[in-house]
Design a protein around this motif. Structure first.
Motif, short mmCIF file in Angstrom:
data_model
loop_
_atom_site.label_atom_id
_atom_site.label_comp_id
_atom_site.label_asym_id
_atom_site.label_seq_id
_atom_site.Cartn_x
_atom_site.Cartn_y
_atom_site.Cartn_z
N ASP A 139 25.16 -55.72 -56.72
CA ASP A 139 24.66 -54.56 -57.46
C ASP A 139 24.07 -54.95 -58.81
O ASP A 139 23.45 -54.12 -59.49
N SER A 140 24.25 -56.20 -59.21
CA SER A 140 23.81 -56.65 -60.54
C SER A 140 22.58 -57.53 -60.43
O SER A 140 22.34 -58.18 -59.41
N ASP A 141 21.79 -57.54 -61.51
CA ASP A 141 20.63 -58.45 -61.59
C ASP A 141 20.97 -59.73 -62.34
O ASP A 141 20.11 -60.57 -62.59
N ALA A 142 22.24 -59.87 -62.71
CA ALA A 142 22.66 -61.05 -63.46
C ALA A 142 22.71 -62.28 -62.55
O ALA A 142 22.87 -62.18 -61.32
N ASN A 143 22.53 -63.45 -63.16
CA ASN A 143 22.67 -64.70 -62.41
C ASN A 143 24.14 -64.91 -62.06
O ASN A 143 25.04 -64.60 -62.84
N GLU A 190 23.40 -58.07 -49.42
CA GLU A 190 23.84 -56.77 -49.93
C GLU A 190 23.00 -56.29 -51.12
O GLU A 190 23.12 -55.15 -51.55
N SER A 191 22.15 -57.15 -51.64
CA SER A 191 21.40 -56.84 -52.87
C SER A 191 20.06 -56.19 -52.54
O SER A 191 19.65 -56.11 -51.38
#
Length: 206
Positions: free
Chosen positions: A168-172, A193-194
């Protein structure tokens, strides 16, 4: 002549036009008000909403909106529902005297029932989907696999939760572990899942 022009415009408008004095009495009500309230327009003149028998909460809302225009000299706008279940968008504007004071408040109400019902339906659908999402997320607590990963222990359930959060995150995200512990499987699960799942998954061994 200006009074005749006002009445011609007001009585042929698709909106309901009203005018109020500082005591919240109706100075004018266009004929369309009978469709909204069931009360003939002639019954409004010289009376307040309270005297006409409107519910107390509606009376308070209307008088506060009118009073605000008298006090500020600025237009006001509110949305509310009548006892007849008709939703109205109510625009209130000041009428000024020759000295610049507010002598009356003119209002224009428009039926927005269809729009409000659509908004309610959309909110109900959004709430339903949110509840389903919560249910689905809670039900996966007992899942025994996630993508290509197999395991049903509490530790694996925590891993599945972390995968969902990472997806759910765009973080590395950096995945650590000994060789053969399934780092690539976890990376693939996060990818699938992204929002980037339609893109190509390229594993890199470091």
């Amino acid at each position: 002549q200006s009074e005749e022009m006002f009445r011609a415009l007001a009585e042929n408008s698709s909106d309901v036009i009203m005018r109020f004095d500082r005591q919240f009495r109706h100075l004018y009500a266009s004929p369309g008000v009978e469709k909204e309230t069931g009360i003939p327009s002639r019954e409004f003149v010289g009376k307040t909403h309270h005297e006409l028998g409107f519910p107390e909460d509606l009376v308070n809302m209307a008088e506060e909106a009118i009073q605000k225009v008298f006090e500020t000299g600025q237009p006001n706008r509110v949305e509310f529902m009548l006892p007849s279940a008709i939703w109205l968008d109510w625009l209130l504007v000041p009428e000024f005297d020759e000295n610049g004071g507010v002598k009356a408040v003119m209002t224009s109400s428009r039926d927005i029932t269809d729009r409000k019902l659509q908004e309610i339906r959309e909110k109900e659908e959004k709430d339903r989907l949110a509840r389903e999402n919560v249910h689905l997320r809670s039900s996966v607590k007992d899942r025994w696999r996630f993508g290509g990963i197999i395991g049903k222990s509490d530790a694996m359930q925590e891993v599945y939760d972390l995968i969902e959060k990472a997806a759910d995150s765009d973080a590395n995200v950096i995945i650590y572990g000994e060789s053969g512990t399934g780092k690539e499987l976890v990376a693939k699960a996060i990818h699938d899942e992204s929002g980037r799942k339609k893109g190509e998954f390229v594993p890199v061994n470091c």
